[in-house]
Design a protein around this motif. Structure first.
Motif, PDB file in Angstrom:
ATOM      1  N   LEU A 254       0.832  -1.216   0.000  1.00  0.00           N
ATOM      2  CA  LEU A 254       0.000   0.000   0.000  1.00  0.00           C
ATOM      3  C   LEU A 254       0.861   1.258   0.000  1.00  0.00           C
ATOM      4  O   LEU A 254       0.575   2.226  -0.722  1.00  0.00           O
ATOM      5  CB  LEU A 254      -0.935  -0.006   1.214  1.00  0.00           C
ATOM      6  N   LEU A 255       1.913   1.254   0.809  1.00  0.00           N
ATOM      7  CA  LEU A 255       2.786   2.430   0.862  1.00  0.00           C
ATOM      8  C   LEU A 255       3.545   2.610  -0.454  1.00  0.00           C
ATOM      9  O   LEU A 255       3.745   3.735  -0.919  1.00  0.00           O
ATOM     10  CB  LEU A 255       3.769   2.306   2.028  1.00  0.00           C
ATOM     11  N   ARG A 256       3.963   1.516  -1.086  1.00  0.00           N
ATOM     12  CA  ARG A 256       4.655   1.599  -2.365  1.00  0.00           C
ATOM     13  C   ARG A 256       3.746   2.120  -3.477  1.00  0.00           C
ATOM     14  O   ARG A 256       4.201   2.725  -4.438  1.00  0.00           O
ATOM     15  CB  ARG A 256       5.197   0.217  -2.760  1.00  0.00           C
ATOM     16  N   LEU A 257       2.431   1.890  -3.299  1.00  0.00           N
ATOM     17  CA  LEU A 257       1.468   2.382  -4.282  1.00  0.00           C
ATOM     18  C   LEU A 257       1.144   3.860  -4.085  1.00  0.00           C
ATOM     19  O   LEU A 257       0.338   4.425  -4.832  1.00  0.00           O
ATOM     20  CB  LEU A 257       0.172   1.551  -4.215  1.00  0.00           C
ATOM     21  N   GLY A 258       1.734   4.444  -3.057  1.00  0.00           N
ATOM     22  CA  GLY A 258       1.530   5.868  -2.823  1.00  0.00           C
ATOM     23  C   GLY A 258       0.366   6.202  -1.923  1.00  0.00           C
ATOM     24  O   GLY A 258      -0.002   7.378  -1.769  1.00  0.00           O
ATOM     25  N   ILE A 259      -0.221   5.211  -1.305  1.00  0.00           N
ATOM     26  CA  ILE A 259      -1.338   5.446  -0.380  1.00  0.00           C
ATOM     27  C   ILE A 259      -0.781   5.952   0.948  1.00  0.00           C
ATOM     28  O   ILE A 259       0.233   5.453   1.438  1.00  0.00           O
ATOM     29  CB  ILE A 259      -2.152   4.156  -0.189  1.00  0.00           C
ATOM     30  N   TRP A 266      -6.421   2.134   7.745  1.00  0.00           N
ATOM     31  CA  TRP A 266      -7.843   1.776   7.675  1.00  0.00           C
ATOM     32  C   TRP A 266      -8.071   0.620   6.705  1.00  0.00           C
ATOM     33  O   TRP A 266      -8.878  -0.275   6.965  1.00  0.00           O
ATOM     34  CB  TRP A 266      -8.691   2.985   7.268  1.00  0.00           C
ATOM     35  N   ILE A 267      -7.354   0.636   5.599  1.00  0.00           N
ATOM     36  CA  ILE A 267      -7.476  -0.474   4.641  1.00  0.00           C
ATOM     37  C   ILE A 267      -7.019  -1.781   5.294  1.00  0.00           C
ATOM     38  O   ILE A 267      -7.655  -2.835   5.137  1.00  0.00           O
ATOM     39  CB  ILE A 267      -6.648  -0.186   3.369  1.00  0.00           C
ATOM     40  N   THR A 268      -5.928  -1.700   6.046  1.00  0.00           N
ATOM     41  CA  THR A 268      -5.402  -2.885   6.724  1.00  0.00           C
ATOM     42  C   THR A 268      -6.392  -3.418   7.746  1.00  0.00           C
ATOM     43  O   THR A 268      -6.596  -4.637   7.855  1.00  0.00           O
ATOM     44  CB  THR A 268      -4.063  -2.558   7.414  1.00  0.00           C
ATOM     45  N   ILE A 269      -7.027  -2.529   8.509  1.00  0.00           N
ATOM     46  CA  ILE A 269      -8.017  -2.945   9.509  1.00  0.00           C
ATOM     47  C   ILE A 269      -9.165  -3.685   8.834  1.00  0.00           C
ATOM     48  O   ILE A 269      -9.600  -4.759   9.286  1.00  0.00           O
ATOM     49  CB  ILE A 269      -8.535  -1.722  10.298  1.00  0.00           C
ATOM     50  N   ILE A 270      -9.684  -3.120   7.735  1.00  0.00           N
ATOM     51  CA  ILE A 270     -10.787  -3.758   7.006  1.00  0.00           C
ATOM     52  C   ILE A 270     -10.357  -5.129   6.482  1.00  0.00           C
ATOM     53  O   ILE A 270     -11.099  -6.114   6.581  1.00  0.00           O
ATOM     54  CB  ILE A 270     -11.271  -2.853   5.852  1.00  0.00           C
TER      55      ILE A 270
END
Length: 765
Positions: A254-259, A266-270
């Motif tokens: 996710l971080l490499r994708l620029g998020i 929040w994405i990780t929690i979901i």
């Protein structure tokens, strides 16, 4: 600056919750944990607020568990009209057998179905969660364990609020449930398992399904046995290690994708919530996922939450949600090991040293903390578990698990590409499986101690706490010596136990009796039980069929701490008496086998003799007047009287005096053999093992007049097709005033004695 919670407060509240729930569910362990908590609160000079908090959760947990137990009742009955069944879980197909969990009249049940033909297999495979089917069938109650210390299926289902088994005769038609949304994520799990099965190499399917979705059904029983023997079976279950690795991989992507980091959280929690559901909601997954979610959320709150606080919150939440989860073995192991690792983490990480030293300490903590639970449930533990975990944990953590996840994702996102990776993954899995199989063959890799008493388990808990406490300060040698000495004393108890036992086991339509004499004076097994295998087509065969040897005899012997028989006595050549002898010869040490003369003419007996010769076990043909002595007890073979083998009437008949009683074990002796017996002997026997399972061809009036038994034991299968025991035999026994015990109705019968005094106890009085 974040506010910190009082040290250990949530841990004490977690122990209070555990105590309240166990006491409400009438477990003696509730008192143990309560009386362990009180001194800790006193020694730490806890504040009044901490006492109040612990008291509140104790009372609340007690009331919630008590209320759930009162309401955990069934509204169904055998007379319930059955029309519709909603499939609640992914059905399991093994050969011609289909089973799963469903919903009937808003109540969860287990359903079973025998697939009638090969053509119907495809129809059965189409059944999936969320379908509502028109069915015909009948409800039956689950059976409790009919032998001491074995798995209690009825209790297992009750703890999951399931009270009935639906024997389905036919599925008439299925349609989507009106509440299909409820099964949305379970259907994803179903689709994922199918995808792995259809797209990955066969040798990797079982391991990949286990590591990605927590499903071990496709792993062979032989491989599971190897992993259990090595103490590494936990690597095939999704744990905190798996969840942590997935969390790191997902966050990195996710971080490499620029998020942004905030959005990534929040994405990780979901995703963690989603993953906990599609992996079947196993306790280790829920624990690890929930802990991570709490730790992520704590960064956004004014409170500082430590890993110990996090696991305590998850522990309390799960118990409040479902108090009966405390009896789940996965729940017990996951939280016990995790609590101990968290409490020991500071000393492990601060010790310095290499990665291997830290891994060794983690392995020691994990193995020791799980030991009391392993012994309580399984009566044995792996002696080489420390070493095998040091080898296999890095292999799975750094190679197998990442490759399993990559192989699954690659198949989803880039089908057809990266075949070299898939092939490499297959080679690695085959290599690790082969290594596990080889290592599991090492002699004495497990130590069987038998079922431990409550006091012994408490001693293990206290000694392990003592070792772990001193491990932090580096003073581990003396505490470890004390623990090892206690293990040796526990093992030695089987050699000096002053109690003896005679156990008539329930092996269905067959015979098997264990004689275990005091002070290790002798351990004998008369017959093994067994069944006749009827011919089946290839598609009908199960990967794991029920076996009296594997599923009854071996677990029972282990529960008694027995892995060596002085004598295996095979009364005659029928399969219901000798069918499991080969299984025993393969798995435990047998010093001598006694058979009736010339019974080797039967191919089943010849196969046993051949295997015994390969193992170096002497096989002796015996008849009257053969006898042997064992310290204070003597045993006599009273029949047959000649060397000609004529089947049932040439069964070995064993007579002995034990625990102040006279015993006669008659195999399948019938009326002709009984007449010869009465002609040659004048013997009384207070306990008679009735011949031929209570068939009307045995237990004649003349025989009963001679023997004058007070107790008769009939070993027969429940609802057997032979109609044993015959009503006429029951009438004859009652006429002679004999107390009758049938294994079909009352399960096993145990006589436990000390000197010349003893007590009978039936599994189901």
């Amino acid at each position: 600056m974040n506010k910190e919670l009082p040290a250990y407060l949530l841990l004490f509240m977690a122990v209070s919750t555990l105590s309240g729930i166990l006491l409400a569910l009438q477990s003696y362990w509730g008192a143990f944990f309560l009386f362990s908590l009180l001194p800790m609160l006193l020694l730490r000079k806890s504040s009044s607020n901490e006492w109040i908090a612990c008291s509140i959760v104790f009372i609340s947990s007690f009331m919630i568990a008590d209320n759930q137990e009162r309401n955990q009742i069934s509204n169904l009955s055998p007379k319930t009209t059955i029309h519709q069944l909603t499939i609640d879980s992914i059905p399991s197909i093994d050969g011609s057998s289909l089973r799963g969990i469903g919903e009937l009249n808003n109540e969860r049940i287990v359903f079973r179905y025998r697939i009638p033909s090969k053509e119907k297999v495809k129809t059965a495979e189409a059944l999936k969660p969320g379908l509502t089917c028109m069915v015909a069938g009948k409800l039956v109650e689950p059976s409790p364990n009919s032998n001491p210390n074995l798995f209690n299926y009825k209790k297992y289902l009750y703890e999951r609020d399931i009270h009935w088994i639906l024997q389905v005769d036919s599925f008439e038609g299925c349609s989507k449930s009106k509440r299909e949304w409820k099964y949305f994520l379970v259907q994803w799990r179903f689709a994922g398992l199918k995808f792995i099965e259809e797209n990955l190499p066969t040798e990797t399917v079982g391991v990949t399904q286990a590591l990605v979705f927590g499903e071990t059904g496709r792993i062979s029983e032989e491989l599971m046995d190897s992993y259990r023997a090595l103490g590494i079976v936990h690597l095939l279950a999704i744990s905190g290690l798996h969840v942590g690795l997935i969390y790191v991989m997902l966050t990195f992507i996710l971080l490499r994708l620029g998020i942004t980091r905030e959005s990534s959280s929040w994405i990780t929690i979901i995703f963690l919530i989603f993953y906990a559901v599609i992996t079947g909601g196993a306790p280790p997954v829920i624990r690890a996922s929930s802990m991570l979610i709490i730790l992520i959320l704590s960064r956004k709150s004014p409170f500082s939450v430590s890993p110990l606080d996090s696991i305590s919150i998850v522990f309390m939440s799960l118990l409040f949600w479902n108090p009966f989860s405390v009896f789940d073995i996965g729940f017990q192991l996951s939280f016990t090991v995790s609590f101990c690792l968290v409490l020991s983490s500071a000393s492990i990480l601060s010790c310095g040293g290499s990665y291997l030293i830290q891994l060794f300490k983690i392995t020691v903590v994990a193995q020791l903390s799980s030991l009391p639970i392993i012994l309580f449930h399984f009566y044995e533990f792996s002696l080489i578990g420390f070493l095998t975990n040091l080898l296999f944990v890095p292999l799975f953590s750094l190679i197998v698990l990442p490759m399993a996840l990559i192989a699954f994702l690659q198949g989803l996102l880039l089908p057809g590409d990266m075949q070299l990776l898939i092939q490499s993954y297959g080679w690695i899995v085959r290599g690790i499986d082969a290594l596990a199989s080889i290592l599991s063959q090492i002699p004495l890799n497990t130590l069987v101690l038998g079922k431990a008493s409550r006091l012994v388990i408490i001693c293990y808990v206290l000694l392990i706490m003592y070792v772990l406490k001193n491990l932090e300060s580096g003073i581990w040698r003396f505490p470890s010596f004390i623990l090892c000495s206690f293990v040796l004393m526990h093992a030695a108890w089987n050699q000096i136990n002053p109690y003896g036992e005679v156990v008539f086991l329930d092996v269905g339509q067959g015979d098997s009796t264990l004689i275990d004499l005091p002070y290790n004076g002798g351990t004998y097994l008369i017959d093994t039980g067994g069944g006749i295998e009827f011919p089946k087509e290839e598609w009908e065969k199960k990967t794991k069929s029920f076996s009296v040897g594997e599923d009854v005899l071996l677990p029972f012997l282990k529960s008694k701490g027995i892995m060596e028989l002085d004598k295996l006595i095979l009364t005659h050549g029928d399969m219901d008496h000798i069918g499991e002898a080969e299984e025993l010869i393969k798995d435990i040490k047998i010093n001598e086998i006694l058979i009736t003369p010339n019974s080797q003419g039967k191919k089943e007996m010849m196969a046993i003799i051949s295997l015994a010769e390969k193992k170096g076990i002497p096989v002796k043909q015996v008849r009257s007047p053969y006898s042997w002595k064992s310290k204070h007890h003597s045993f006599h073979i009273l029949s047959p009287l000649d060397d000609e083998y004529e089947g049932n009437n040439d069964s070995l008949v064993v007579y002995s005096e034990m625990g102040g009683l006279e015993w006669l074990f008659t195999g399948d002796l019938e009326e002709k053999g009984e007449k010869e017996f009465v002609h040659f002997y004048e013997i009384d026997a207070e306990v008679l093992k009735v011949g031929h399972h209570g068939s009307n061809t045995s237990t004649s009036e003349d025989f009963l007049d001679e023997i004058q038994p007070a107790i008769a034991v009939i070993s027969a299968g429940k609802d057997n097709r032979f109609g044993h025991p015959h009503p006429e035999v029951i009438r004859r026994l009652k006429k002679h005033g004999v107390l009758i015990h049938t294994t079909a109705d009352h399960g096993s019968l145990t006589y436990r004695f000390l000197g010349k005094q003893g007590t009978f106890s039936a599994q189901h009085p």
